[in-house]
Design a protein around this motif. Sequence first.
Motif, PDB file in Angstrom:
ATOM      1  N   ASN A 183      43.663  31.229  31.423  1.00  0.00           N
ATOM      2  CA  ASN A 183      43.293  29.901  30.920  1.00  0.00           C
ATOM      3  C   ASN A 183      41.804  29.854  30.625  1.00  0.00           C
ATOM      4  N   SER A 184      41.401  28.844  29.888  1.00  0.00           N
ATOM      5  CA  SER A 184      39.981  28.647  29.545  1.00  0.00           C
ATOM      6  C   SER A 184      39.368  29.934  29.013  1.00  0.00           C
ATOM      7  N   LEU A 185      40.052  30.546  28.087  1.00  0.00           N
ATOM      8  CA  LEU A 185      39.606  31.837  27.569  1.00  0.00           C
ATOM      9  C   LEU A 185      38.295  31.715  26.813  1.00  0.00           C
ATOM     10  N   LYS A 186      37.487  32.763  26.925  1.00  0.00           N
ATOM     11  CA  LYS A 186      36.178  32.830  26.292  1.00  0.00           C
ATOM     12  C   LYS A 186      36.147  34.018  25.335  1.00  0.00           C
ATOM     13  N   PRO A 187      35.277  33.987  24.337  1.00  0.00           N
ATOM     14  CA  PRO A 187      35.171  35.143  23.430  1.00  0.00           C
ATOM     15  C   PRO A 187      34.909  36.452  24.175  1.00  0.00           C
ATOM     16  N   GLU A 188      34.187  36.381  25.285  1.00  0.00           N
ATOM     17  CA  GLU A 188      33.883  37.604  26.036  1.00  0.00           C
ATOM     18  C   GLU A 188      35.092  38.154  26.793  1.00  0.00           C
ATOM     19  N   ASP A 189      36.206  37.440  26.778  1.00  0.00           N
ATOM     20  CA  ASP A 189      37.447  37.964  27.346  1.00  0.00           C
ATOM     21  C   ASP A 189      38.175  38.872  26.353  1.00  0.00           C
ATOM     22  N   THR A 190      37.685  38.936  25.130  1.00  0.00           N
ATOM     23  CA  THR A 190      38.312  39.773  24.114  1.00  0.00           C
ATOM     24  C   THR A 190      38.277  41.238  24.527  1.00  0.00           C
ATOM     25  N   ALA A 191      39.447  41.869  24.542  1.00  0.00           N
ATOM     26  CA  ALA A 191      39.566  43.269  24.980  1.00  0.00           C
ATOM     27  C   ALA A 191      41.016  43.706  24.855  1.00  0.00           C
ATOM     28  N   VAL A 192      41.231  44.992  25.046  1.00  0.00           N
ATOM     29  CA  VAL A 192      42.587  45.491  25.278  1.00  0.00           C
ATOM     30  C   VAL A 192      42.841  45.405  26.780  1.00  0.00           C
TER      31      VAL A 192
END
Length: 122
Positions: free
Chosen positions: A84-93
């Motif tokens: 939840n509350s995802l951030k751009p810095e959570d972008t990954a495989v």
Amino acid sequence: QVQLVESGGGLVQAGGSLRLSCAASGRTLMSYYMGWFRQAPGKEREFVTAFSWSDGRGYYADSVKGRFTISGDNGKNTVYLQMNSLKPEDTAVYYCAARPGYSRNPDEYAYWGQGTQVTVSS
């Protein structure tokens, strides 16, 4: 041998939610810990969270604590990662992994899934 298959990745806007699944097969996992790791381009694979089948306890990296929740369904041999509350810095495989004991070190995990892409747009 343990086989792991992830699903549930995708594209979401910042502030949104995704749920990843990791289906396990091949042996009984009651003594195992299931971990989620992530790897962004140009970065090392990092620990996100881990789940103990024996007591249902979750362990979290500080960067995701309070936003991500790990849980397991014994009947389906599946672990879920609610983000939840995802951030751009959570972008990954995002990768699911398994080992007989708790660890935050990816090098200590013997079994890995193929990974699923999570992209968070700003």
